[in-house]
Design a protein around this motif. Structure first.
Motif, short mmCIF file in Angstrom:
data_model
loop_
_atom_site.label_atom_id
_atom_site.label_comp_id
_atom_site.label_asym_id
_atom_site.label_seq_id
_atom_site.Cartn_x
_atom_site.Cartn_y
_atom_site.Cartn_z
N PHE A 1 0.84 -1.20 0.00
CA PHE A 1 0.00 0.00 0.00
C PHE A 1 0.87 1.25 0.00
CE2 PHE A 1 -2.49 3.22 2.32
CZ PHE A 1 -3.53 3.36 1.42
N PHE A 2 1.95 1.23 0.78
CA PHE A 2 2.88 2.36 0.82
C PHE A 2 3.53 2.56 -0.54
CE2 PHE A 2 7.15 4.05 1.65
CZ PHE A 2 6.80 5.25 2.24
N LEU A 3 3.92 1.48 -1.20
CA LEU A 3 4.52 1.60 -2.54
C LEU A 3 3.53 2.17 -3.54
CD1 LEU A 3 6.78 -1.46 -3.33
CD2 LEU A 3 7.38 0.93 -3.32
N THR A 4 2.27 1.81 -3.41
CA THR A 4 1.24 2.37 -4.29
C THR A 4 1.12 3.88 -4.10
OG1 THR A 4 0.03 0.29 -4.14
CG2 THR A 4 -1.17 2.18 -4.97
N LEU A 5 1.14 4.32 -2.86
CA LEU A 5 1.08 5.76 -2.61
C LEU A 5 2.33 6.49 -3.10
CD1 LEU A 5 -0.52 5.89 0.93
CD2 LEU A 5 -1.59 6.35 -1.26
N VAL A 6 3.49 5.85 -2.98
CA VAL A 6 4.73 6.45 -3.47
C VAL A 6 4.71 6.59 -4.98
CG1 VAL A 6 7.20 6.03 -3.71
CG2 VAL A 6 6.12 5.77 -1.50
N VAL A 7 4.18 5.59 -5.66
CA VAL A 7 4.08 5.66 -7.12
C VAL A 7 3.12 6.77 -7.54
CG1 VAL A 7 3.24 4.40 -9.14
CG2 VAL A 7 4.78 3.29 -7.54
N CYS A 8 2.01 6.90 -6.83
CA CYS A 8 1.07 7.99 -7.14
C CYS A 8 1.71 9.35 -6.91
CB CYS A 8 -0.18 7.85 -6.28
SG CYS A 8 -1.19 6.44 -6.71
N GLU A 9 2.50 9.46 -5.85
CA GLU A 9 3.20 10.71 -5.59
C GLU A 9 4.22 11.02 -6.69
OE1 GLU A 9 6.90 12.55 -3.78
OE2 GLU A 9 6.55 10.41 -3.61
N GLY A 10 4.91 10.00 -7.15
CA GLY A 10 5.88 10.19 -8.22
C GLY A 10 5.23 10.59 -9.52
N VAL A 11 4.11 9.98 -9.85
CA VAL A 11 3.39 10.31 -11.08
C VAL A 11 2.85 11.73 -11.02
CG1 VAL A 11 1.31 9.75 -12.41
CG2 VAL A 11 2.85 7.95 -11.70
N LEU A 12 2.34 12.12 -9.88
CA LEU A 12 1.84 13.49 -9.72
C LEU A 12 2.98 14.50 -9.85
CD1 LEU A 12 -0.56 15.31 -9.03
CD2 LEU A 12 0.07 15.05 -6.65
N GLY A 13 4.13 14.20 -9.27
CA GLY A 13 5.28 15.09 -9.39
C GLY A 13 5.78 15.21 -10.81
N LEU A 14 5.84 14.09 -11.52
CA LEU A 14 6.29 14.15 -12.91
C LEU A 14 5.30 14.86 -13.82
CD1 LEU A 14 7.93 10.66 -13.45
CD2 LEU A 14 9.04 12.88 -13.29
N SER A 15 4.01 14.70 -13.54
CA SER A 15 3.03 15.42 -14.36
C SER A 15 3.11 16.93 -14.11
CB SER A 15 1.63 14.89 -14.10
OG SER A 15 1.25 15.13 -12.78
N LEU A 16 3.34 17.31 -12.85
CA LEU A 16 3.54 18.74 -12.57
C LEU A 16 4.83 19.26 -13.21
CD1 LEU A 16 2.46 19.02 -8.86
CD2 LEU A 16 1.33 20.01 -10.84
N LEU A 17 5.87 18.43 -13.22
CA LEU A 17 7.12 18.82 -13.87
C LEU A 17 6.91 19.04 -15.37
CD1 LEU A 17 10.26 19.14 -13.63
CD2 LEU A 17 10.36 16.74 -14.27
#
Length: 100
Positions: A64-80
């Motif tokens: 579950f933690f890895l799923t949240l980390v991946v979502c955080e990474g995708v959100l960061g890359l989309s903002l980038l």
């Protein structure tokens, strides 16, 4: 087994603190800050997995933690991507707070 767990805890703690140090020190580019955040999350996941293996519990919380980390990474890359397309670069000093 005890030496491996202690070394793993020390390694994970080193990863977390070096990620925090790079987050605080190298904040010129947005990509640097995103990479340091992901490095800290990887260290926290490593620490969580070592601790869960030590007490013999299930690893579902880690997944579950890895799923949240991946979502955080995708959100960061989309903002980038959005910021690079709108501003032309990812320097923090080129962002204007008053701009819509």
């Amino acid at each position: 087994m005890m030496n491996f767990s202690i070394l793993s805890i020390i390694g994970a703690s080193f990863m977390i603190f070096s990620g925090l140090w790079s987050f605080v020190s190298y904040h010129k580019h947005l990509l640097n800050t995103l990479l340091s955040l992901e490095f800290m999350m990887l260290g926290i996941f490593w620490l969580m997995s070592v601790q869960s293996l030590g007490i013999g519990s299930e690893i579902y919380l880690g997944l579950f933690f890895l799923t949240l980390v991946v979502c955080e990474g995708v959100l960061g890359l989309s903002l980038l991507i959005y910021i690079v397309r709108s501003h032309g670069n990812d320097y923090f000093k080129s962002f204007n707070v008053l701009e819509c």
